[in-house]
Design a protein around this motif. Structure first.
Motif, PDB file in Angstrom:
ATOM      1  N   UNK A 172      -0.781  92.226  98.780  1.00 14.37           N
ATOM      2  CA  UNK A 172      -0.810  90.765  98.752  1.00 14.37           C
ATOM      3  C   UNK A 172      -2.075  90.218  99.414  1.00 14.37           C
ATOM      4  N   UNK A 173      -2.509  90.873 100.494  1.00 17.59           N
ATOM      5  CA  UNK A 173      -3.733  90.411 101.163  1.00 17.59           C
ATOM      6  C   UNK A 173      -4.912  90.473 100.194  1.00 17.59           C
ATOM      7  N   UNK A 233      -8.728  87.858  96.269  1.00 17.78           N
ATOM      8  CA  UNK A 233      -9.361  87.834  94.949  1.00 17.78           C
ATOM      9  C   UNK A 233      -8.984  86.598  94.142  1.00 17.78           C
ATOM     10  N   UNK A 234      -7.774  86.087  94.349  1.00 23.13           N
ATOM     11  CA  UNK A 234      -7.329  84.920  93.578  1.00 23.13           C
ATOM     12  C   UNK A 234      -7.619  83.606  94.289  1.00 23.13           C
ATOM     13  N   UNK A 235      -8.053  83.701  95.552  1.00 17.45           N
ATOM     14  CA  UNK A 235      -8.417  82.529  96.347  1.00 17.45           C
ATOM     15  C   UNK A 235      -7.264  81.533  96.475  1.00 17.45           C
ATOM     16  N   UNK A 236      -6.046  82.050  96.597  1.00 16.74           N
ATOM     17  CA  UNK A 236      -4.917  81.182  96.941  1.00 16.74           C
ATOM     18  C   UNK A 236      -4.351  81.675  98.270  1.00 16.74           C
ATOM     19  N   UNK A 237      -3.591  80.817  98.928  1.00  6.80           N
ATOM     20  CA  UNK A 237      -3.036  81.145 100.231  1.00  6.80           C
ATOM     21  C   UNK A 237      -1.571  81.561 100.087  1.00  6.80           C
TER      22      UNK A 237
END
Length: 199
Positions: free
Chosen positions: A55-56, A61-65
């Motif tokens: 998940x980290x 890579x997806x630039x979401x939190x």
């Protein structure tokens, strides 16, 4: 201990929270706990569980939190794409006629199961790194990544458009049984074609 004595899938994830804390938070947040309820039902299910590091990497890579993921209205479907019906150990999966596409719990997509040249299990292109974590109602395989590569199920996947058995022989007409008359009809038409060498 037998499978009946083991806790169910969400509890097993909770017991392994050092590896699966992010996944567990997502399961509990999705659709107000509906996913957790699904994973607590009789099943059995096979869960492909991205670990915390997976998940980290996904967040980087997806630039979401984490907060954005947990608030995503599609979170439930994202998680269901990591679950298939049935209980498949890694050995069971590797024994399948690979590669194979297996429908996921979201009902709209399938995930591709394959193996590396070294015989390691791949699900959606992601390697299984912690196989065969047992639960009462299924089994969990720890994954090194989040599965994003799924295959949309073809329309009519329930088989309505592709029946394998003819209904009552309706698709096998009996007219060819009178093939002699059919051949005669063909012969009557053939003489109209001139033979080679004729003036």
């Amino acid at each position: 201990a037998s499978a009946e004595e083991k806790p169910k899938l969400p509890s097993v994830l909770a017991e392994n929270d050092l590896e699966f804390a992010t996944l567990l938070a997502a399961v509990e947040a999705a659709e107000s706990g509906v996913i957790a309820e699904d994973l607590s039902s009789a099943g059995p299910f096979t869960v492909f569980a991205p670990n915390n590091q997976a998940f980290k990497t996904f967040f980087e890579t997806s630039e979401i939190t984490v907060a954005e993921l947990l608030a995503n209205p599609e979170l439930g479907d994202i998680l269901r794409r990591h679950v298939i019906k049935g209980r498949y150990t890694a050995a069971d999966a590797l024994a399948l006629d690979l590669p194979i596409e297996v429908p996921t719990l979201d009902g709209e997509n399938s995930v591709r199961i394959d193996k590396t040249v070294d015989g390691e299990l791949l699900v959606g292109g992601v390697k299984v790194i912690a196989p065969d974590i047992e639960a009462a109602n299924g089994i969990i395989h720890g994954m090194e990544g989040v599965i994003v590569d799924v295959v949309p199920n073809a329309e009519g996947a329930e088989g309505e458009e592709t029946p394998k058995e003819p209904v009552e022989g309706e698709e096998t007409p009996e007219e060819p049984a009178e093939g002699e008359s059919a051949e005669l009809d063909m012969q009557e038409e053939m003489p109209e074609v001139p033979e080679p060498g004729m003036p």
